[in-house]
Design an enzyme around this catalytic site. Structure first.
Site, PDB file in Angstrom:
ATOM      1  N   ASP A 134       0.827  -1.204   0.000  1.00 17.80           N
ATOM      2  CA  ASP A 134       0.000   0.000   0.000  1.00 17.80           C
ATOM      3  C   ASP A 134       0.861   1.253   0.000  1.00 17.80           C
ATOM      4  O   ASP A 134       0.548   2.238  -0.682  1.00 17.80           O
ATOM      5  CB  ASP A 134      -0.917   0.016   1.224  1.00 17.80           C
ATOM      6  N   VAL A 135       1.913   1.236   0.798  1.00 21.33           N
ATOM      7  CA  VAL A 135       2.776   2.416   0.882  1.00 21.33           C
ATOM      8  C   VAL A 135       3.433   2.688  -0.473  1.00 21.33           C
ATOM      9  O   VAL A 135       3.456   3.830  -0.953  1.00 21.33           O
ATOM     10  CB  VAL A 135       3.835   2.221   1.979  1.00 21.33           C
TER      11      VAL A 135
END
Length: 398
Positions: A169-170
């Site tokens: 996600d990051v």
């Protein structure tokens, strides 16, 4: 010549307006990253709050720390995008502003990418989905799919190991921000808008290819086995000290290797290991081949010392190492997770007492005074943001 310093702390993206309807981590992280650089980000949520407004962890007052930290520096507007009227108002907000919309939620009607592009040809629509084949995905399932979960953990472990931090996600969030800025740069050159689409699963698949894991399996016909805590292809591993603390050590350059030998006094013993393996330990491959023998010597050295003694031995050298810490130990021991790090300030947020709050991790010489931003109160900016739209609509009536 030194770069000129901007007269204000607004940031390099000051004047750029972005409208978002997002949830989870990647998409709100993308826009929060841009807000930290000065962009005006307008977050749209229903009046009761979106999917993440009460997501754990919570403060003692019941505010979501998850929502708070991912929405710092943004404006908050409550607007019901489940209705056609709400979607129409949001489309006007996008198209009568800078024409940039970011979402990872279903975009229907006036907010569909093609509808926005029909309405304004230079609009930029940035979307995130789970998978290019239309399947639903989140960080956990992407991690399961890409093979990484089978590479972590002890060699004899039969079960997969999830990430504790949603790294996919990051990476996806930062990639979305990069895609938005690339589209904005092209728009400034050509006047052309576009739909920038990204799938979370593609982030994992691309990463596995970029670091050589995917082509390794393709060419060898075999998956790389679990490496425990070894650094693959070089020398590195975790070691236990006399006091029971553990630390990670890695030597991925000759300079780091020589620094380790100097700090530990193990140079002569390592030369003997090199002779036994028929090659000096000057390069990564040879150190990896002899890793178990090397590690036995390092463990004997570490096991005879407390962590503080090891820290003293490595201080001021090029040894690449770090103690293992949990989050509480991090706050207690590491100045980088404190206001002594200029990235951090203690900032209060709605429902959250003052906590360490980062500004952008980028250090920009022209913007040295960028500050850590506060999260908004839900809906606090509704009137100021939507009011001009109502006025414009009334002025347009015959």
């Amino acid at each position: 010549m030194a770069a000129a310093v901007a007269p204000t702390d607004q940031g390099p993206l000051a004047g750029l307006r972005i409208v978002e309807s997002t949830a989870f981590i990647a998409a709100p992280l993308a826009t929060m990253s841009l807000a930290a650089l000065g962009a005006e980000v307008i977050r749209l949520d229903p009046s009761e709050g979106g999917l993440d407004h009460q997501r754990w962890p919570l403060s003692q007052e019941g505010a979501s720390l998850y929502w708070t930290m991912l929405n710092r520096g943004k404006k908050s507007v409550t607007l019901d995008l489940r209705t056609e009227e709400g979607r129409e108002a949001a489309a006007r907000l996008v198209c009568e502003g800078d024409g940039i919309f970011v979402t990872n939620l279903p975009a229907r009607g006036a907010l569909a990418p093609e509808a926005l592009l029909d309405r304004r040809q230079d609009v930029i629509v940035v979307t995130l989905d789970g998978s290019p084949d239309g399947a639903t995905a989140i960080d956990y399932t992407v991690h399961a799919a890409c093979g990484a979960a089978q590479m972590a953990g002890p060699a004899g472990l039969d079960s997969p190991v999830n990430n504790a931090v949603p790294f996919w996600d990051v990476i996806a969030g930062r990639t979305l921000a990069m895609g938005l800025l690339a589209a904005e740069l092209e728009r400034r050159r050509t006047g052309r808008g576009q739909h920038v689409a990204l799938s979370l699963s593609d982030i994992a698949m691309e990463t596995m290819a970029n670091v050589g894991i995917l082509p390794e399996a393709e060419l060898s016909g075999e998956a790389r086995p679990r490496q425990e805590n070894w650094v693959y292809g070089s020398f590195g591993r975790d070691f236990e000290t006399r006091c029971g603390r553990r630390f990670m050590l890695a030597t991925v350059t000759g300079k780091q290797w020589r620094a380790l030998l100097s700090a530990t006094g193990l140079g002569t013993a390592m030369d003997r290991i090199g002779e036994a393996f028929g090659a000096p330990l000057d390069d990564d491959a040879e150190r990896f081949r002899a890793r178990h023998a090397i590690a036995a010597l390092v463990q004997d050295w570490a096991g005879a010392r407390d962590l503080t003694q090891i820290a003293d031995a490595f201080a001021g050298t090029s040894v690449c190492w770090s103690p293992y810490r949990d989050a509480a130990q991090l706050l207690a021991e590491d100045a980088r997770a404190s206001p002594r790090n200029p990235m951090f300030a203690r900032q209060a947020h709605p429902g959250v007492p003052p906590v360490l709050t980062p500004r952008t991790p980028l250090r920009l010489s022209a913007h040295p005074r960028l500050a850590a931003a506060r999260a908004p109160d839900l809906g606090a900016d509704t009137a100021s943001v939507l009011g001009p739209l109502d006025t414009a609509g009334k002025e347009a009536d015959p």
